[in-house]
Design a protein around this motif. Structure first.
Motif, PDB file in Angstrom:
ATOM      1  N   UNK A  25       0.847  -1.193   0.000  1.00 37.06           N
ATOM      2  CA  UNK A  25       0.000   0.000   0.000  1.00 37.06           C
ATOM      3  C   UNK A  25       0.883   1.243   0.000  1.00 37.06           C
ATOM      4  N   UNK A  26       0.641   2.150  -0.916  1.00 37.83           N
ATOM      5  CA  UNK A  26       1.390   3.408  -0.976  1.00 37.83           C
ATOM      6  C   UNK A  26       0.904   4.330   0.138  1.00 37.83           C
ATOM      7  N   UNK A  27       1.801   4.782   1.022  1.00 38.70           N
ATOM      8  CA  UNK A  27       1.357   5.632   2.139  1.00 38.70           C
ATOM      9  C   UNK A  27       0.808   6.977   1.674  1.00 38.70           C
ATOM     10  N   UNK A  28      -0.337   7.333   2.222  1.00 40.21           N
ATOM     11  CA  UNK A  28      -0.986   8.604   1.935  1.00 40.21           C
ATOM     12  C   UNK A  28      -1.155   9.385   3.241  1.00 40.21           C
ATOM     13  N   UNK A  29      -1.362  10.685   3.118  1.00 40.65           N
ATOM     14  CA  UNK A  29      -1.592  11.510   4.300  1.00 40.65           C
ATOM     15  C   UNK A  29      -2.736  10.946   5.140  1.00 40.65           C
ATOM     16  N   UNK A  30      -2.546  10.923   6.424  1.00 41.21           N
ATOM     17  CA  UNK A  30      -3.485  10.445   7.434  1.00 41.21           C
ATOM     18  C   UNK A  30      -3.540   8.931   7.556  1.00 41.21           C
ATOM     19  N   UNK A  31      -2.762   8.207   6.747  1.00 42.46           N
ATOM     20  CA  UNK A  31      -2.651   6.764   6.947  1.00 42.46           C
ATOM     21  C   UNK A  31      -1.838   6.480   8.204  1.00 42.46           C
ATOM     22  N   UNK A  32      -2.107   5.340   8.828  1.00 45.04           N
ATOM     23  CA  UNK A  32      -1.219   4.847   9.874  1.00 45.04           C
ATOM     24  C   UNK A  32      -0.083   4.098   9.200  1.00 45.04           C
ATOM     25  N   UNK A  33       1.154   4.509   9.505  1.00 47.76           N
ATOM     26  CA  UNK A  33       2.316   3.861   8.892  1.00 47.76           C
ATOM     27  C   UNK A  33       3.202   3.229   9.967  1.00 47.76           C
ATOM     28  N   UNK A  34       3.752   2.069   9.636  1.00 51.43           N
ATOM     29  CA  UNK A  34       4.739   1.414  10.493  1.00 51.43           C
ATOM     30  C   UNK A  34       6.114   1.805   9.972  1.00 51.43           C
ATOM     31  N   UNK A  35       7.000   2.196  10.869  1.00 51.58           N
ATOM     32  CA  UNK A  35       8.305   2.677  10.431  1.00 51.58           C
ATOM     33  C   UNK A  35       9.396   2.253  11.402  1.00 51.58           C
ATOM     34  N   UNK A  36      10.600   2.135  10.863  1.00 53.82           N
ATOM     35  CA  UNK A  36      11.762   1.797  11.689  1.00 53.82           C
ATOM     36  C   UNK A  36      12.274   3.058  12.385  1.00 53.82           C
ATOM     37  N   UNK A  37      12.711   2.875  13.613  1.00 52.35           N
ATOM     38  CA  UNK A  37      13.293   3.999  14.343  1.00 52.35           C
ATOM     39  C   UNK A  37      14.265   3.462  15.387  1.00 52.35           C
ATOM     40  N   UNK A  38      15.244   4.268  15.702  1.00 55.14           N
ATOM     41  CA  UNK A  38      16.187   3.936  16.763  1.00 55.14           C
ATOM     42  C   UNK A  38      16.438   5.184  17.585  1.00 55.14           C
ATOM     43  N   UNK A  39      16.272   5.090  18.896  1.00 58.67           N
ATOM     44  CA  UNK A  39      16.601   6.210  19.758  1.00 58.67           C
ATOM     45  C   UNK A  39      17.226   5.694  21.045  1.00 58.67           C
ATOM     46  N   UNK A  40      17.771   6.627  21.816  1.00 62.58           N
ATOM     47  CA  UNK A  40      18.500   6.260  23.031  1.00 62.58           C
ATOM     48  C   UNK A  40      17.599   5.598  24.072  1.00 62.58           C
TER      49      UNK A  40
ATOM     50  N   UNK B 227       6.890  12.455  16.234  1.00 67.61           N
ATOM     51  CA  UNK B 227       7.824  13.394  15.606  1.00 67.61           C
ATOM     52  C   UNK B 227       8.033  14.671  16.410  1.00 67.61           C
ATOM     53  N   UNK B 228       7.125  14.984  17.293  1.00 66.33           N
ATOM     54  CA  UNK B 228       7.339  16.150  18.153  1.00 66.33           C
ATOM     55  C   UNK B 228       8.545  15.944  19.059  1.00 66.33           C
ATOM     56  N   UNK B 229       8.820  14.678  19.407  1.00 63.12           N
ATOM     57  CA  UNK B 229       9.867  14.364  20.382  1.00 63.12           C
ATOM     58  C   UNK B 229      11.061  13.603  19.800  1.00 63.12           C
ATOM     59  N   UNK B 230      10.891  13.010  18.619  1.00 57.82           N
ATOM     60  CA  UNK B 230      12.008  12.259  18.019  1.00 57.82           C
ATOM     61  C   UNK B 230      12.465  12.861  16.693  1.00 57.82           C
ATOM     62  N   UNK B 231      11.742  13.874  16.211  1.00 59.48           N
ATOM     63  CA  UNK B 231      12.128  14.517  14.966  1.00 59.48           C
ATOM     64  C   UNK B 231      11.435  13.917  13.754  1.00 59.48           C
ATOM     65  N   UNK B 232      11.807  14.417  12.594  1.00 59.01           N
ATOM     66  CA  UNK B 232      11.253  13.906  11.347  1.00 59.01           C
ATOM     67  C   UNK B 232      11.743  12.476  11.108  1.00 59.01           C
ATOM     68  N   UNK B 233      10.922  11.695  10.414  1.00 58.62           N
ATOM     69  CA  UNK B 233      11.230  10.305  10.109  1.00 58.62           C
ATOM     70  C   UNK B 233      11.630  10.200   8.640  1.00 58.62           C
ATOM     71  N   UNK B 234      12.625   9.368   8.351  1.00 56.47           N
ATOM     72  CA  UNK B 234      12.978   9.121   6.959  1.00 56.47           C
ATOM     73  C   UNK B 234      11.825   8.415   6.253  1.00 56.47           C
ATOM     74  N   UNK B 235      11.438   8.919   5.095  1.00 54.71           N
ATOM     75  CA  UNK B 235      10.373   8.254   4.341  1.00 54.71           C
ATOM     76  C   UNK B 235      10.781   6.832   3.985  1.00 54.71           C
ATOM     77  N   UNK B 236      12.069   6.637   3.761  1.00 59.21           N
ATOM     78  CA  UNK B 236      12.585   5.300   3.408  1.00 59.21           C
ATOM     79  C   UNK B 236      12.469   4.311   4.569  1.00 59.21           C
ATOM     80  N   UNK B 237      12.203   4.806   5.775  1.00 54.55           N
ATOM     81  CA  UNK B 237      12.071   3.922   6.945  1.00 54.55           C
ATOM     82  C   UNK B 237      10.638   3.421   7.136  1.00 54.55           C
ATOM     83  N   UNK B 238       9.708   3.870   6.294  1.00 52.51           N
ATOM     84  CA  UNK B 238       8.364   3.298   6.334  1.00 52.51           C
ATOM     85  C   UNK B 238       8.432   1.868   5.826  1.00 52.51           C
ATOM     86  N   UNK B 239       7.947   0.908   6.608  1.00 57.35           N
ATOM     87  CA  UNK B 239       8.014  -0.498   6.202  1.00 57.35           C
ATOM     88  C   UNK B 239       6.651  -1.025   5.756  1.00 57.35           C
ATOM     89  N   UNK B 240       5.566  -0.403   6.207  1.00 59.78           N
ATOM     90  CA  UNK B 240       4.248  -0.868   5.791  1.00 59.78           C
ATOM     91  C   UNK B 240       3.174   0.135   6.215  1.00 59.78           C
TER      92      UNK B 240
END
Length: 224
Positions: A54-69, A206-219
């Motif tokens: 599924x191509x992500x569109x505005x207001x979709x729920x997206x699963x994404x990879x992230x790494x933080x401390x 994103x308010x607390x971890x910043x912008x997410x890479x679009x390439x990190x969307x997995x589904x």
């Protein structure tokens, strides 16, 4: 009878292997929601299907990879509220994209301050009741949906942070004196997205971890 049972086992094993392959490549995968960050639309502790077909569109729920401390590497899910080049702003708790209010048609969770007497008279969902807490001897704080707040006539009692109060974490990340309810305006950089939870006062996004890479969307959540 034994041959029939063996055939059933073989079919089941084949289905399981096929699912594991689809899951490994995020083509079709079951995810778990371990937090109330997207209440009321993705229930706490629920499971849901998502796919990278599924191509992500505005207001979709997206699963994404992230790494933080704080949490290390993981996959999170939040609502996609802005793409590269968009101007994102939060005014008094509502998200605006390119100056248009995006929250009008969404049923979100916000935090409300009720008198103890008023709280006792109302029937709230169990998940909301679990997160309710005493503000003082006379008041209760509870997160509930915008729809429920309107039905109960308590929409004016929504808690919104003062514009002059800033969040240290947000300041450290963006260098601006913003908070969760008063944020931006800021242009989303190239190759990035902005995500936010539907439980606006209890979401690490994103308010607390910043912008997410679009390439990190997995589904993308199936049946958004």
């Amino acid at each position: 009878m034994k041959k029939k049972f063996n055939r059933i086992l073989i079919v089941l094993a084949g289905v399981l292997i096929f699912y594991q392959i689809l899951s490994a490549f995020h083509v079709f995968r079951i995810y778990h929601s371990p937090t109330p960050a997207n209440e009321p639309n993705i229930k706490f502790n629920s499971r849901f299907f998502a796919s990278n077909l599924i191509e992500p569109q505005l207001k979709d729920f997206v699963c994404y990879r992230i790494e933080d401390e704080m949490f290390g590497k993981q996959i999170r899910i939040h609502r996609l509220m802005g793409m590269e080049g968009d101007i994102i702003e939060i005014k008094k708790g509502d998200v605006f994209l390119n100056n248009f209010n995006q929250d009008i048609l969404l049923n979100l969770w916000h935090t409300y301050k009720l008198s103890r007497e008023g709280f006792d008279k109302m029937d709230f969902p169990y998940t909301a009741m679990e997160q309710a807490y005493n503000y003082n001897k006379d008041s209760i704080i509870i997160p509930i949906s915008k729809k429920a707040a309107k039905l109960n006539g308590i929409e004016p009692q929504r808690l919104i942070e003062d514009k002059n109060k800033f969040d240290d974490k947000i300041f450290e990340l963006y260098g601006e004196k913003w908070n969760k309810d008063n944020f931006g305006p800021i242009k989303i950089p190239k190759g990035k997205i902005f995500v936010i939870g539907d439980n606006r006062d209890n979401s690490y996004d994103s308010r607390y971890v910043g912008f997410i890479n679009k390439s990190d969307i997995v589904s993308v959540l199936v049946n958004n």
